[in-house]
Scaffold this motif. Sequence first.
Motif, short mmCIF file in Angstrom:
data_model
loop_
_atom_site.label_atom_id
_atom_site.label_comp_id
_atom_site.label_asym_id
_atom_site.label_seq_id
_atom_site.Cartn_x
_atom_site.Cartn_y
_atom_site.Cartn_z
N GLU A 1 -12.41 17.03 36.55
CA GLU A 1 -12.54 17.68 35.31
C GLU A 1 -11.49 16.97 34.53
O GLU A 1 -10.12 17.15 34.91
CB GLU A 1 -12.61 19.18 35.11
CG GLU A 1 -13.80 19.82 35.72
CD GLU A 1 -14.07 21.05 35.43
OE1 GLU A 1 -13.39 21.73 34.62
OE2 GLU A 1 -14.64 22.04 36.32
N LEU A 2 -11.79 16.35 33.40
CA LEU A 2 -10.62 15.86 32.40
C LEU A 2 -10.77 16.27 30.98
O LEU A 2 -11.85 16.08 30.42
CB LEU A 2 -10.95 14.29 32.73
CG LEU A 2 -9.85 13.14 32.09
CD1 LEU A 2 -8.67 13.30 32.80
CD2 LEU A 2 -10.46 11.73 32.28
N GLY A 3 -9.55 16.62 30.72
CA GLY A 3 -9.74 17.00 29.17
C GLY A 3 -8.75 16.17 28.27
O GLY A 3 -7.75 15.54 28.85
N ALA A 4 -8.86 16.22 27.07
CA ALA A 4 -8.01 15.73 26.02
C ALA A 4 -6.85 16.48 26.03
O ALA A 4 -6.76 17.46 26.23
CB ALA A 4 -8.58 15.40 24.58
N THR A 5 -5.62 15.48 26.04
CA THR A 5 -4.31 16.37 25.88
C THR A 5 -3.85 16.56 24.55
O THR A 5 -4.50 16.37 23.46
CB THR A 5 -3.29 15.38 26.78
OG1 THR A 5 -3.28 13.90 26.01
CG2 THR A 5 -3.57 15.25 28.10
N ILE A 6 -2.85 17.62 24.63
CA ILE A 6 -2.38 17.97 23.18
C ILE A 6 -1.02 17.27 23.05
O ILE A 6 -0.18 17.12 24.00
CB ILE A 6 -2.17 19.62 23.27
CG1 ILE A 6 -3.28 20.28 23.79
CG2 ILE A 6 -1.57 20.15 21.78
CD1 ILE A 6 -4.65 20.22 22.66
N ASN A 7 -0.93 16.75 21.63
CA ASN A 7 0.41 16.04 21.60
C ASN A 7 1.50 17.19 21.08
O ASN A 7 1.48 18.34 21.07
CB ASN A 7 0.33 15.02 20.46
CG ASN A 7 -0.13 15.50 19.04
OD1 ASN A 7 0.21 16.74 18.82
ND2 ASN A 7 -1.06 14.67 18.35
N ALA A 8 2.73 16.64 20.76
CA ALA A 8 3.98 17.44 20.35
C ALA A 8 3.67 18.40 19.12
O ALA A 8 4.41 19.32 18.80
CB ALA A 8 4.98 16.38 20.27
N ARG A 9 2.69 17.76 18.23
CA ARG A 9 2.48 18.68 17.04
C ARG A 9 1.26 19.66 17.16
O ARG A 9 0.69 20.15 16.31
CB ARG A 9 1.88 17.51 15.91
CG ARG A 9 2.85 16.61 15.46
CD ARG A 9 2.34 15.61 14.45
NE ARG A 9 1.24 15.03 14.58
CZ ARG A 9 1.18 13.85 15.01
NH1 ARG A 9 2.30 13.04 15.35
NH2 ARG A 9 -0.02 13.41 15.47
#
Length: 143
Positions: A128-136
């Motif tokens: 399972e692979l998800g989009a990551t979250i950035n510093a903002r």
Amino acid sequence: MNIQLKHGADRLLFGMKESDVKALYGEPDRKYKDEDKNVIYLYNDKKVRLTFYQDEEFRLGYIITANNACKVFDEKVIGEEWSAIMPKLEAKGIRAFEKENFDSVDNYFNEANWVIFQVEFGEVIRIELGATINARDEFDWKF
């Protein structure tokens, strides 16, 4: 099918819309909405499940695959022993895994890359692979 951590899998990139995916893969074998009103596509021949997030303008945000041709860092993963895969991931800098047990399945989750390796009887059965979250604190779309 090459998994590109933080980016997607195969020719799929996080952030694609439904029309972008259909242009690559055609119509899904099955399409439905989950309890959060996200749109789910299933492609049987590719053994892949795609989730388009409703609250993100239906962008591709999650990929689940059991495709036997799946590779991470050019290493075959599905059907391989976790004890052989884990050191190879660690050598590439993927080190911190949280382990959860569900019946006969162990999930190995790496938050930095938002990836889960599902292992049953010592063998990787699904990724399972998800989009990551950035510093903002926003999704880091790649498309």
